[in-house]
Design a protein around this motif. Structure first.
Motif, mmCIF file in Angstrom:
data_model
loop_
_atom_site.group_PDB
_atom_site.id
_atom_site.type_symbol
_atom_site.label_atom_id
_atom_site.label_comp_id
_atom_site.label_asym_id
_atom_site.label_seq_id
_atom_site.Cartn_x
_atom_site.Cartn_y
_atom_site.Cartn_z
ATOM 1 N N HIS A 88 0.775 -1.318 -10.765
ATOM 2 C CA HIS A 88 0.389 -0.239 -9.861
ATOM 3 C C HIS A 88 -1.091 0.087 -10.071
ATOM 4 C CE1 HIS A 88 4.589 0.480 -8.886
ATOM 5 N NE2 HIS A 88 4.832 0.364 -10.180
ATOM 6 N N GLN A 109 -3.714 3.885 -3.254
ATOM 7 C CA GLN A 109 -2.728 3.390 -4.209
ATOM 8 C C GLN A 109 -2.013 2.173 -3.643
ATOM 9 O OE1 GLN A 109 -0.205 6.735 -5.038
ATOM 10 N NE2 GLN A 109 -1.811 7.815 -6.131
ATOM 11 N N SER A 110 -1.785 1.199 -4.516
ATOM 12 C CA SER A 110 -1.046 0.010 -4.115
ATOM 13 C C SER A 110 -0.355 -0.576 -5.333
ATOM 14 C CB SER A 110 -1.983 -1.029 -3.483
ATOM 15 O OG SER A 110 -2.937 -1.465 -4.418
ATOM 16 N N SER A 111 0.506 -1.518 -5.056
ATOM 17 C CA SER A 111 1.204 -2.177 -6.159
ATOM 18 C C SER A 111 1.543 -3.607 -5.773
ATOM 19 C CB SER A 111 2.474 -1.412 -6.543
ATOM 20 O OG SER A 111 3.350 -1.333 -5.450
ATOM 21 N N ARG A 117 0.853 -1.194 0.000
ATOM 22 C CA ARG A 117 0.000 0.000 0.000
ATOM 23 C C ARG A 117 0.886 1.239 0.000
ATOM 24 N NH1 ARG A 117 -4.117 -0.839 4.044
ATOM 25 N NH2 ARG A 117 -5.104 -1.966 2.387
ATOM 26 N N HIS A 118 0.478 2.239 -0.780
ATOM 27 C CA HIS A 118 1.216 3.499 -0.870
ATOM 28 C C HIS A 118 0.401 4.620 -0.229
ATOM 29 C CE1 HIS A 118 4.074 1.493 -3.470
ATOM 30 N NE2 HIS A 118 3.061 1.047 -4.186
ATOM 31 N N GLU A 119 1.005 5.791 -0.132
ATOM 32 C CA GLU A 119 0.363 6.934 0.511
ATOM 33 C C GLU A 119 -0.924 7.317 -0.211
ATOM 34 O OE1 GLU A 119 1.496 11.573 1.525
ATOM 35 O OE2 GLU A 119 3.093 10.114 1.243
#
Length: 111
Positions: free
Chosen positions: A56, A49-51, A40-42
């Motif tokens: 992505h 957002q995740s990858s 998980r991203h910010e």
């Protein structure tokens, strides 16, 4: 029956009204478990957002709502962009809202 994700995001406004908190809704949605290998991203606005490796994704949570007056005003307003065929497609899709408040507002958590 109210889905847990929504029920757990309800709060009172101090005047006896129940509101859906955009902050609580997004936080609850963000607790949904990731799949194996997913990072998980910010947060970016209403997007989670995740990858997974090179893939992505931006997941935007939305709630379907019934507000024909707002949608009608949007479709009838004067515009240079979007083409009429796109406006018609959007009108047929209906209305959705995303759980994000106005940045910097003291009421951002419930907008």
């Amino acid at each position: 029956m109210i889905p847990t994700l929504i029920r757990d995001a309800l709060c009172y406004d101090g005047n006896g009204h129940v509101l859906l908190s955009s902050a609580l809704y997004f936080d609850n949605y963000n607790k949904v478990e990731l799949t194996q290998g997913q990072v998980r991203h910010e947060r970016a606005g209403p997007s989670r957002q995740s990858s997974i490796e090179a893939l992505h994704t931006d997941m935007v949570v939305s709630l379907r709502c019934h507000c024909p007056g707002i949608l009608l005003r949007w479709t009838e307003r004067s515009r240079h962009w979007q083409p009429p065929d796109i406006v018609h497609i959007v009108e047929r899709m209906g209305s959705f809202v995303t759980p994000v408040g106005f940045k910097g507002s003291e009421n951002q958590h419930v907008e």
